[in-house]
Write an enzyme that holds these catalytic residues in place. Structure first.
Site, PDB file in Angstrom:
ATOM      1  N   LEU A  84      39.084  -2.593  39.568  1.00 14.28           N
ATOM      2  CA  LEU A  84      37.729  -3.304  39.149  1.00 14.28           C
ATOM      3  C   LEU A  84      37.638  -3.068  37.467  1.00 14.28           C
ATOM      4  O   LEU A  84      36.879  -3.688  37.061  1.00 14.28           O
ATOM      5  CB  LEU A  84      36.370  -2.496  39.843  1.00 14.28           C
ATOM      6  CG  LEU A  84      36.460  -2.835  41.323  1.00 14.28           C
ATOM      7  CD1 LEU A  84      35.151  -2.252  41.799  1.00 14.28           C
ATOM      8  CD2 LEU A  84      36.428  -4.137  41.524  1.00 14.28           C
ATOM      9  N   ARG A  85      38.781  -2.339  37.038  1.00 15.78           N
ATOM     10  CA  ARG A  85      38.866  -2.325  35.334  1.00 15.78           C
ATOM     11  C   ARG A  85      37.605  -1.707  34.753  1.00 15.78           C
ATOM     12  O   ARG A  85      37.719  -2.200  33.453  1.00 15.78           O
ATOM     13  CB  ARG A  85      39.067  -4.027  34.960  1.00 15.78           C
ATOM     14  CG  ARG A  85      40.169  -4.459  35.773  1.00 15.78           C
ATOM     15  CD  ARG A  85      41.771  -3.873  35.493  1.00 15.78           C
ATOM     16  NE  ARG A  85      42.824  -4.527  36.039  1.00 15.78           N
ATOM     17  CZ  ARG A  85      43.508  -4.130  36.646  1.00 15.78           C
ATOM     18  NH1 ARG A  85      43.757  -2.615  36.868  1.00 15.78           N
ATOM     19  NH2 ARG A  85      44.784  -4.673  36.932  1.00 15.78           N
TER      20      ARG A  85
ATOM     21  N   HIS B 145      51.166   5.654  45.707  1.00 16.89           N
ATOM     22  CA  HIS B 145      51.680   4.752  45.126  1.00 16.89           C
ATOM     23  C   HIS B 145      53.144   4.982  45.175  1.00 16.89           C
ATOM     24  O   HIS B 145      53.560   5.869  44.179  1.00 16.89           O
ATOM     25  CB  HIS B 145      51.080   4.553  43.856  1.00 16.89           C
ATOM     26  CG  HIS B 145      51.877   3.479  42.947  1.00 16.89           C
ATOM     27  ND1 HIS B 145      51.462   2.086  42.837  1.00 16.89           N
ATOM     28  CD2 HIS B 145      53.232   3.353  42.571  1.00 16.89           C
ATOM     29  CE1 HIS B 145      52.322   1.682  41.997  1.00 16.89           C
ATOM     30  NE2 HIS B 145      53.052   1.990  41.496  1.00 16.89           N
TER      31      HIS B 145
ATOM     32  N   HIS C 165      50.313  -0.236  49.556  1.00 20.30           N
ATOM     33  CA  HIS C 165      50.930  -1.475  49.427  1.00 20.30           C
ATOM     34  C   HIS C 165      52.690  -1.461  49.878  1.00 20.30           C
ATOM     35  O   HIS C 165      53.274  -1.293  49.129  1.00 20.30           O
ATOM     36  CB  HIS C 165      50.957  -1.948  48.003  1.00 20.30           C
ATOM     37  CG  HIS C 165      50.894  -1.126  46.898  1.00 20.30           C
ATOM     38  ND1 HIS C 165      51.895  -0.016  46.696  1.00 20.30           N
ATOM     39  CD2 HIS C 165      50.185  -0.927  45.860  1.00 20.30           C
ATOM     40  CE1 HIS C 165      51.567   0.663  45.613  1.00 20.30           C
ATOM     41  NE2 HIS C 165      50.475  -0.014  45.115  1.00 20.30           N
TER      42      HIS C 165
ATOM     43  N   ASN D  33      53.462  -5.070  41.568  1.00 20.20           N
ATOM     44  CA  ASN D  33      54.220  -3.748  41.767  1.00 20.20           C
ATOM     45  C   ASN D  33      53.472  -3.219  43.084  1.00 20.20           C
ATOM     46  O   ASN D  33      52.520  -3.027  43.242  1.00 20.20           O
ATOM     47  CB  ASN D  33      53.809  -2.866  41.043  1.00 20.20           C
ATOM     48  CG  ASN D  33      55.037  -2.612  39.866  1.00 20.20           C
ATOM     49  OD1 ASN D  33      56.163  -3.027  40.071  1.00 20.20           O
ATOM     50  ND2 ASN D  33      54.765  -1.868  38.944  1.00 20.20           N
TER      51      ASN D  33
ATOM     52  N   ASP E 215      44.716  -5.149  46.970  1.00 20.69           N
ATOM     53  CA  ASP E 215      45.151  -4.548  45.770  1.00 20.69           C
ATOM     54  C   ASP E 215      44.831  -5.677  44.814  1.00 20.69           C
ATOM     55  O   ASP E 215      45.598  -6.035  43.786  1.00 20.69           O
ATOM     56  CB  ASP E 215      46.818  -4.527  45.798  1.00 20.69           C
ATOM     57  CG  ASP E 215      47.139  -3.704  44.890  1.00 20.69           C
ATOM     58  OD1 ASP E 215      46.481  -3.150  43.879  1.00 20.69           O
ATOM     59  OD2 ASP E 215      48.522  -3.496  44.829  1.00 20.69           O
TER      60      ASP E 215
ATOM     61  N   HIS F 246      43.983  -9.678  35.896  1.00 23.26           N
ATOM     62  CA  HIS F 246      44.636  -9.605  34.455  1.00 23.26           C
ATOM     63  C   HIS F 246      44.287 -10.715  33.677  1.00 23.26           C
ATOM     64  O   HIS F 246      43.875 -11.704  34.300  1.00 23.26           O
ATOM     65  CB  HIS F 246      46.231  -9.581  34.473  1.00 23.26           C
ATOM     66  CG  HIS F 246      46.712  -8.084  35.292  1.00 23.26           C
ATOM     67  ND1 HIS F 246      46.626  -6.993  34.119  1.00 23.26           N
ATOM     68  CD2 HIS F 246      47.238  -7.774  36.240  1.00 23.26           C
ATOM     69  CE1 HIS F 246      47.057  -6.023  34.924  1.00 23.26           C
ATOM     70  NE2 HIS F 246      47.450  -6.545  36.070  1.00 23.26           N
TER      71      HIS F 246
HETATM   72  O1  DOR Z   1      50.680  -4.803  40.711  1.00 22.12           O
HETATM   73  C1  DOR Z   1      50.219  -3.782  40.463  1.00 22.12           C
HETATM   74  N1  DOR Z   1      49.076  -3.818  39.870  1.00 22.12           N
HETATM   75  N2  DOR Z   1      50.228  -2.799  41.132  1.00 22.12           N
HETATM   76  C2  DOR Z   1      49.714  -1.653  40.859  1.00 22.12           C
HETATM   77  O2  DOR Z   1      50.071  -0.503  41.719  1.00 22.12           O
HETATM   78  C3  DOR Z   1      48.695  -1.501  39.708  1.00 22.12           C
HETATM   79  C4  DOR Z   1      48.042  -2.793  39.510  1.00 22.12           C
HETATM   80  C5  DOR Z   1      47.069  -3.042  38.277  1.00 22.12           C
HETATM   81  O3  DOR Z   1      46.344  -2.097  38.141  1.00 22.12           O
HETATM   82  O4  DOR Z   1      47.363  -4.049  37.898  1.00 22.12           O
END
Ligand code: DOR
Length: 446
Positions: free
Chosen positions: A65-66, A178, A231, A277, A304, A308
């Site tokens: 959630l940043r 992870h 994941h 990832n 997940d 961004h």
């Molecule tokens: O792709 C990913 N983004 N994998 C992760 O484990 C973290 C996540 C992120 O926080 O952007």
């Protein structure tokens, strides 16, 4: 008394093993009654669920959630609105914020934050997620953490992971791993295979995930702790979890819609919304994930959700941060990819997106039993539509599913007895009323 009647729907509740046409009455935020025909009193709000499916609210056990730190990408509030839009009524937020959720006060901050749906904090395993010193796990649990994870990064040191698992048993919470062996990941940005050679992008072998899965299963067996693998993306990981379960190890795992929908071939477009990832894998991995979902090896589907900013994603593939948004597409992509072709039943899909993740985290969701908190998702299973960028309410738009045709759309989300999302697409509503269906043609991938 606040009353809400959801009328005429197909009620699918894996917790009470129900799949029947039943009305559902909610009184003061709690499921009060279920019966074939309930008549509303004056003052009862009614949702017409004729032709719709009514399920326990979806539970997304893995979201980013940043907040704190990157509120330009998402906040607890905006993420909650996106969740409600996607039919999600409870979600667990990963601690890889800036700063990390590694103290009791940050756990309390997330837990007590005002939001439309219920947000649960996952606390870090190590301070600052730096992989060196364990957090005060007992304090974090007492403050309301529902699990521990350094997600975004592995706990690279096996001895620290062992201690974390040991301490987690004292507070009876799972550790979410992870799984990446960083030396093998190196500077890789996509799955290692023919597609990475063709694309000319640095590869990440499946073994980078599988070695970490194997290590943590061995440590879970040694400590007797509850381990949850985040994941899962490879055939080998599914097989390792299957064997560990047969062996009686307390391991559960999740996968995400992109791992049963997209492949490394999709990365050959160099579209940075495909960078994630662990990376998108091969078609045979996708097939193995589907088998694992159907046979019970995989316990949950989580989004997940990893928002961004546009500026960060509008760069060369190698330079883009990994991650894709997913709260809003969890249900339609799962229905289209798994239920529509018959890979899993609708009941199993709801179990994977609601009942089972709730049970892994020990939270009171995932059930429409009388007396349960009234978190409900209502969706039209026949609604065929195309995902467009302007449809997302998340602050970020980095979805690999934009432009995709899907079938199934959330019409209402009810959290603690309150309607937190209601579809208002009247054009579509009129078209449906007139019996006009869009093409049933679906771009089933893989
Ligand atoms: O792709 C990913 N983004 N994998 C992760 O484990 C973290 C996540 C992120 O926080 O952007």
């Amino acid at each position: 008394m606040r009353k809400l009647l959801i009328k005429g729907g197909r009620l699918v509740d894996p917790d009470t093993r129900t799949d029947d046409r039943l009305d559902l009455l909610i009184v003061d935020g709690v499921v009060a009654e279920r019966a074939p025909e309930l008549t509303p009193d004056d003052g009862t709000r009614v949702i017409d669920a004729d032709g719709a499916v009514v399920t326990p609210g979806l539970v997304d056990m893995h979201v980013h959630l940043r907040e704190p730190g990157r509120e330009d990408e998402e906040t607890i509030e905006s993420g909650s609105r996106a969740a409600a839009h996607g039919g999600i009524t409870a979600m667990a937020a990963m601690p890889n914020t800036e700063p990390a959720i590694d103290t009791a006060s940050w756990v309390t901050f997330v837990r007590n934050h005002e939001s439309q749906i219920t947000v649960y904090p996952i606390a870090a395993v190590t301070k600052g997620r730096a992989g060196e010193t364990l957090t005060e796990m007992a304090e974090l649990a007492a403050a309301g953490a529902v699990a521990f994870s350094d997600d975004g990064s592995p706990v690279a040191n096996a001895s620290i992971m062992r201690r974390a698992l040991e301490y987690s048993t004292m507070v009876s919470l799972p550790v979410i791993s992870h799984c990446e062996e960083l030396e093998l990941v190196g500077a890789g940005v996509m799955h290692e295979g023919l597609a990475s050679t063709m694309a000319g992008l640095r590869p990440i072998p499946a073994a980078a995930e599988e070695i970490a899965v194997a290590r943590d299963i061995i440590l879970a067996k040694m400590t007797g702790a509850s381990l949850h693998i985040a994941h899962v993306s490879t055939k080998g990981s599914v097989e390792l979890v299957r064997r560990a379960k047969d062996d009686g190890v307390a391991v559960t795992c999740e996968t995400c819609p992109h791992y049963f929908t997209l492949t490394d071939d999709d990365v050959r477009t160099y579209d940075t919304s495909m960078r994630v990832n662990p990376p998108l894998r091969s078609a045979s991995d996708v097939a193995a994930i589907k088998v694992g979902l159907a046979d019970g090896t995989i316990d949950a589907i989580a989004s997940d959700h990893a928002p961004h900013s546009l500026e960060e994603k509008q760069v060369e593939f190698d330079a883009a941060p990994p991650g894709m948004i997913g709260l809003e597409t969890l249900l339609p992509v799962t229905l289209t990819q798994l239920v529509q072709p018959g890979t899993v039943t609708l009941e199993r899909a709801i179990e994977l997106m609601s009942t089972d993740p709730a049970s892994i985290l020990g939270i009171p969701h995932g059930s429409l039993a009388v007396g349960a908190p009234a978190d409900v998702t209502v969706f039209d299973p026949d609604w065929a539509w195309e995902i467009t960028e302007d449809w997302f309410v998340s602050k970020s738009k980095n979805s690999p599913f934009t432009g995709r045709k899907v079938q199934g759309r959330v019409t209402h989300t009810v959290s603690r007895g309150e309607i937190v999302f209601e579809e208002t697409d009247l054009d579509r509503g009129n078209a449906r009323a007139e019996g006009e269906r869009e093409s049933d043609e679906l771009p089933l991938h893989v």
